[in-house]
Each structure stands twice: as structure tokens, then as C-alpha cells.
Design a protein around this motif. Structure first.
Motif, PDB file in Angstrom:
ATOM      1  N   GLY A 111       4.414 -30.465   1.663  1.00 29.62           N
ATOM      2  CA  GLY A 111       4.420 -30.458   3.131  1.00 29.62           C
ATOM      3  C   GLY A 111       4.893 -29.125   3.673  1.00 29.62           C
ATOM      4  O   GLY A 111       4.331 -28.576   4.629  1.00 29.62           O
TER       5      GLY A 111
ATOM      6  N   ALA B  15       2.918 -26.552   6.012  1.00 28.83           N
ATOM      7  CA  ALA B  15       3.506 -26.177   7.302  1.00 28.83           C
ATOM      8  C   ALA B  15       3.651 -24.666   7.424  1.00 28.83           C
ATOM      9  O   ALA B  15       3.347 -24.071   8.468  1.00 28.83           O
ATOM     10  CB  ALA B  15       4.863 -26.852   7.471  1.00 28.83           C
TER      11      ALA B  15
ATOM     12  N   ILE C  56       1.882 -22.238  10.157  1.00 29.00           N
ATOM     13  CA  ILE C  56       2.684 -21.395  11.062  1.00 29.00           C
ATOM     14  C   ILE C  56       2.371 -19.909  10.843  1.00 29.00           C
ATOM     15  O   ILE C  56       2.180 -19.147  11.779  1.00 29.00           O
ATOM     16  CB  ILE C  56       4.197 -21.641  10.827  1.00 29.00           C
ATOM     17  CG1 ILE C  56       4.575 -23.058  11.248  1.00 29.00           C
ATOM     18  CG2 ILE C  56       5.037 -20.628  11.594  1.00 29.00           C
ATOM     19  CD1 ILE C  56       5.935 -23.500  10.761  1.00 29.00           C
TER      20      ILE C  56
END
Lengths: 329, 286
Positions: free
Chosen positions: B254, B258, B262
């Protein structure tokens, strides 16, 4: 397919904002360069030459107007622009010092996705042309600034760009190296129809000798754009004198500028003497200038009437010589 | 993707040349060993001293500190590598602008530079861990290493750190040469918060909250569990002992996703901003 224009800008603008002020580096530049041209930008430091090049090479975003290179918008189609261009900047010592000359050059061909075998063949050819063949295995850190500059020039040509930007390419080069570079640039254009070169320089002779057309730029604005011959013809109705005098003072220059028929005067100070370039509407104005010389206690050492040069065109348009611009910059 | 891989290949080649070219193989191995080894030794000595004073159970903490310190050296290197490549290419070599005007991928190039730096220095990690096992009795044995877990954690960790490094490179693109501190400052701060040096439970509660939000905390936990059999035992208190290994891996997956989500737009924004401000060819010359 070849586009109608290699470069096209419309009302191109660039401002830099600082806490103290807003600086207009480009103030509405309109350009139309056709494929196959060697187009020159002539102007003093800070005139906007390099800013224009940086926008056209996608390094800098414009703050207004539009710019296209090889038919692609620099803002929205930057990747496409990059497939058609290359750039060489002068007066810098760029290059990875730990790599050899060949490695440095090879690396950039790989950024462009060139076949390695073809890349090495072209590297060999260009090293030979620029007299660097025996330095192929030399580490870049061991090269002089001039030799690094030659290597960078080769880097610019290696990928066979449609538009090659040369930003002051002969800055810091010795006479022989500068001549080699100029000669090969012309040769490259002559043997590769449709290729385009944009050259920025503040060497008048370089622009005069090399360029098909020249744009004179100052304060972010193009003041004139034509062939060197046509630009010089624009002064054909005027007369140009070169005077060597004992040192003159600013009051003299101001007094001469007030004389009706004096188009421009520029001064270059030397050792115990000044060189003055005068552009007058006709010969009859000269005695008034000479009387001012006497009135300001300066002596005339020699006087020569000559054909207008690109420098005279520059002085006439900008109001002072290139060397004066640089001294005040 | 092709442009990315092409630029990655060139960036890796250049990074390898510049990172490994500075010395001969013997000096290279010595250098690769000395830095992480001396860090590990400093920590070991500190622990031994504390152990003698009776304040710390050094037998428990030594493997924790040693593995954390050695493994973290790669994080610090990779985290700083892309920002450093931006600075070096722009300021010292004057070449960033020439790379920026090629049709290749700037991200691919920077990833290549980063992975080259890690590759050149990667040998130091197994060498130093072997040194720890043989000389300092760190309980790492080939037979007890969880190899699949190690592989998964290494890959996920590299992805997380690479995306973080990409963010730092973006920040560096937008500021001047003194941006050299950015990578070091971030890796220094993370050293404190990720449990590299001590279990996060010794931190104040609010710092523990930060530590639990940093993906590298889970990565270091995963590395310890993969390398050191006792770290897989929930009885060994690290602050994350209640987390199962499968959940730990899920968190790392995860976190990698992420970080990608970003960092990619952030890097693009940074590049755009640098072009707006004319910073791609900036030379602060100090």
C-alpha cells in the motif's frame, strides 16, 4: 515532413518577477524562421537572446504569446519539439569530467535513442572534423575549455537535429577553433537541406559572415530583422565615419547628439585615444561635429569614411555600440 | 515506458561510471565496508558500554541496532541520490539542461542514477552483515533467513524509497544549490523515526504516531524479520510485534502504491515549476 516554419513565435513574452521589480526579458517577439535558414540573434547581454533560445528549447516557459518549433508548440508539445532539436551553449565548461570524450558523446546519443553502432560512426566522423580524434579516449576533466566547447558542439550535431540552437558557440574559443566551428556549421547546412540553425552571438562579424538573416534584439524587443546585406543597405543613404581622437568627454558626446542630422555616435575608449563611429545624414554635418571636437578640447587624430557595417546598423537602432551595452550591463 | 527504460539505462550507466570510477577495486571494497561497518561498530560499542552500566540488555538490542543501522545506510544513499544527481548535473557539470531538452524521460534518468548509486554501494550490506555475524555474534544465519520475505521486502522498500527520492529530487529542482541538505535532512530525520536505532516504543507517544505513519518503519521491521529469526517472535518487543508478517507486507505494498501516486505528479509539478522559474539550467556558482 518539413513544416512551413522551423520556428514561429507570435507576441512571445517572458517576465521575471522578483520582490523588487518585474523584469521584461521578452516583450512581444515575433519570429518566422524557415527550414534551411541560418538565423542569427544579435544583441548585447540581457537583450533576450538566451531567453528566447531557452523558451524554444523547452527549458523555460513563456509568460505570454506562442512559440512553435518544427510545427510543435513548445508549451503543449514539448516532447515532440525535443525530438527535433539540439543545443550548444558557449562559454561554459560543461561535461562529465570522469567520462571520456567518446563516452560523453555516446551517452547523449542514447538519450535520443540512437542506434549505438550508428552513434559511434557519427562520433568518429565528427571528432575527425573538429580535430578531436586523438582525444576520444581522454577524460573530459583533462580537456581545456576550448576543447570541451568543441566536444559540446559535436554533441549538438550528433543527433542530426532539424533545428540546432547555437547560443554564443564561439565564446571563449581561439580564432582557429572559432573558424572551424563556423565553417562546419555552414557546411552542415549546405549539405543537409532543410536543417535550420539559430545562432545567438554578439560578434558582429560572425553574424555578418554566417547568417542568412539577422534579428537585432535589445531590451527584449526585435528592432530589425533582415539579411545582413539589407540591414546594411538600410543605412545606405547615410554616411558613416570613423574618427580617432584624443579622449573625449561625455559633454562632447551629448553636444554631438544634439546636432541636427547626426543619426548616432558611439565611443570606444582605447589607450590615450578614442574611436568614434558617426552616422550622419550627409557629409555636410561633419564640420559641425569637428567644431564641437575643438570646442571640447579634443584633437582629431584620423578620420575615415567607410561603408556601413552591421555594427553601424546596431548602433543606429539601439543608440549605442555593442561594447558600450556590455560595459554598462 | 520505452523512454523511461532507455533513460533509466543511460542514467544507470552514467551513475555506475561516476560512482565507481573514482578508485580502484580494493579501495572500493574497503570504502564500501568501512562506512556501514564503522556505523555498526559505534552503535555496538555504545551498547556494550550501556550494558556494563546495567542500563540496557545489550544481548537483545545488539542485533536490532546492528541490522537497523547497516540496512538503513542503503535508505540514506538512495534517498539522497536523485537530489544529488540533480544538483551535480545542474550546478557542477552544467549538463542538466542538455538532458532536459532530449526526448528521454527525466524520471527514468534520475531512477537510473539512484539505482546505480545503490548498486555500487549495495555490496556493503551483505559484507557488513557477514562481518557482524562472524565477529560480533549477530545471530544471522543463512539457514534461518526468510529468503522470500527478504526479496519481497527489499523490492518494496526500494520502490518506496525511490519514490520518496523522486519527491526530494523535485524539491531540489525548485531550489538553489544549498538544497544539498534536503536529502540528508530527510534521511537524518527518518533515522530517528523509523526505529533504525531503537524500538519505536522508546519514543514519546506523539513521536510513535509519526513513526507508525512512516512506511520505512515497517520496512525495517520486515528486514529484521527476514534476516533475524528472533524478530519474528511476537515476544520480541519492537512496537510492531503485534503486526503479522502478511499484514506488514500489505502495508508495504500500500505504501509503495501511495508513494507512486504522490511522487509522480509532484515530480511533474516540480519540473513544470522549474521551467516556469527558469531553474533547469540555474547555476548558483557558490
Amino acid at each position: 515532413m518539413q513544416p512551413e516554419y522551423a520556428i514561429r513565435t507570435v507576441n512571445l513574452q517572458r517576465t521575471y518577477k522578483t520582490k523588487e521589480r518585474i523584469l521584461k526579458a521578452l516583450d512581444g517577439v515575433d519570429l518566422a524562421v524557415r527550414p534551411g535558414e541560418l538565423f542569427g540573434f544579435l544583441g548585447p547581454n540581457g537583450a533576450g537572446k538566451t531567453t528566447t533560445i531557452k523558451i524554444l528549447t523547452t527549458l523555460l516557459l513563456p509568460t505570454g504569446g506562442t512559440a512553435e518549433v518544427w510545427g510543435f508548440d513548445v508549451l503543449h508539445e514539448a516532447d515532440a519539439v525535443r525530438r527535433h532539436i539540439n543545443m550548444v551553449s558557449g562559454g561554459e565548461s560543461s561535461g562529465y569530467g570522469l567520462l571520456t570524450v567518446r563516452e560523453n558523446l555516446w551517452m547523449f546519443t542514447q538519450f535520443h535513442g540512437m542506434d549505438s553502432k550508428l552513434a559511434n560512426k557519427r562520433i568518429d566522423e565528427l571528432l575527425e572534423v573538429m580535430g578531436l580524434a586523438d582525444r576520444a579516449k581522454t577524460r573530459v576533466s583533462f580537456l581545456s575549455t576550448g576543447l570541451r566547447q568543441k566536444m559540446n558542439y559535436i554533441r549538438g550535431l550528433l543527433t542530426d537535429p532539424d533545428v540546432l540552437f547555437l547560443d554564443e558557440p564561439t565564446l571563449g574559443l581561439d580564432v582557429e577553433a572559432a573558424r572551424t566551428l563556423r565553417t562546419y556549421t555552414r557546411h552542415w547546412l549546405d549539405t543537409n537541406p532543410g536543417k535550420t540553425v539559430v545562432l545567438t552571438t554578439h560578434y558582429m562579424q560572425e553574424a555578418d559572415e554566417l547568417c542568412d538573416r539577422v534579428a537585432i534584439i535589445s531590451g527584449g524587443t526585435i528592432l530589425a530583422c533582415d539579411t545582413p546585406t539589407s540591414l546594411k543597405h538600410s543605412l545606405q543613404e547615410d554616411v558613416v565615419f570613423r574618427l580617432f581622437t584624443t579622449p573625449v568627454n561625455p559633454a562632447f558626446l551629448q553636444a554631438v547628439e544634439q546636432i541636427a542630422g547626426v543619426q548616432s555616435i558611439s565611443q570606444r575608449s582605447g589607450d590615450q585615444r578614442d574611436e568614434l563611429s558617426l552616422i550622419l545624414r550627409d557629409d555636410a554635418i561633419l564640420p559641425h561635429v569637428l567644431s564641437q571636437l575643438a570646442a571640447h578640447n579634443a584633437g582629431l587624430l584620423s578620420l575615415e569614411k567607410r561603408q556601413p557595417t552591421l555594427e553601424d546598423v546596431f548602433v543606429n537602432l539601439v543608440g549605442h555600440s555593442l561594447s558600450e551595452s556590455e560595459a554598462s550591463a | 515506458m520505452q523512454r523511461f527504460l532507455q533513460a533509466f539505462r543511460v542514467g544507470f550507466w552514467l551513475g555506475w561510471k561516476t560512482e565507481s570510477n573514482w578508485t580502484n577495486p580494493l579501495f572500493y571494497i574497503l570504502w564500501s565496508l568501512l562506512v556501514p561497518m564503522s556505523n555498526g561498530l559505534i552503535m555496538t560499542m555504545m551498547l556494550r558500554v550501556l550494558q556494563r552500566t546495567g542500563n540496557v540488555n545489550g544481548a537483545d538490542l545488539l542485533p536490532y541496532v546492528f541490522i537497523g543501522t547497516v540496512v538503513y545506510s542503503i535508505v540514506a544513499l538512495l534517498l539522497d541520490s536523485m537530489a544529488w544527481a540533480v544538483l551535480e548535473d545542474r550546478e557542477r557539470m552544467g549538463m542538466l539542461k542538455y538532458i532536459a531538452i532530449t526526448p528521454s524521460s527525466m524520471y527514468g534518468y534520475l531512477w537510473g542514477r539512484g539505482f546505480a548509486k545503490v548498486s555500487v554501494n549495495f555490496l556493503a550490506v551483505p559484507l557488513t552483515l557477514t562481518f557482524g555475524a562472524l565477529v560480533l555474534d549477530i545471530p544471522i544465519q543463512l539457514s534461518t533467513i526468510d529468503w522470500p520475505l527478504l526479496l519481497a521486502v527489499v523490492v518494496l522498500g526500494l520502490l518506496i524509497v525511490t519514490f520518496a527520492a523522486q519527491i526530494l529530487a523535485g524539491v531540489t529542482l525548485m531550489i538553489a544549490r544549498h538544497a544539498g541538505f534536503v536529502g540528508q535532512a530527510v534521511s537524518g530525520a527518518l533515522y530517528l523515526f523509523t526505529g533504525a536505532l531503537f524500538p519505536i516504543t522508546v519514543l514519546p507517544i506523539w513521536m510513535q504516531t509519526i513513526a507508525r505513519a512512516v512506511p520505512l518503519t515497517y520496512w525495517l521491521e520486515g528486514m529484521r524479520r527476514a534476516l533475524w529469526v528472533d524478530a519474528r517472535n511476537p515476544a520480541y518487543k519492537t512496537g510492531l510485534e503485534q503486526l503479522s508478517t502478511s499484514n506488514l507486507l500489505l502495508i508495504l505494498v500500500g505504501a509503495a502504491v501511495a508513494m507512486a501516486v504522490i511522487s509522480i505528479p509532484l515530480q511533474r509539478r516540480a519540473e513544470h515549476r522549474a521551467k516556469e522559474k527558469g531553474l533547469l539550467d540555474m547555476n548558483t556558482a557558490y
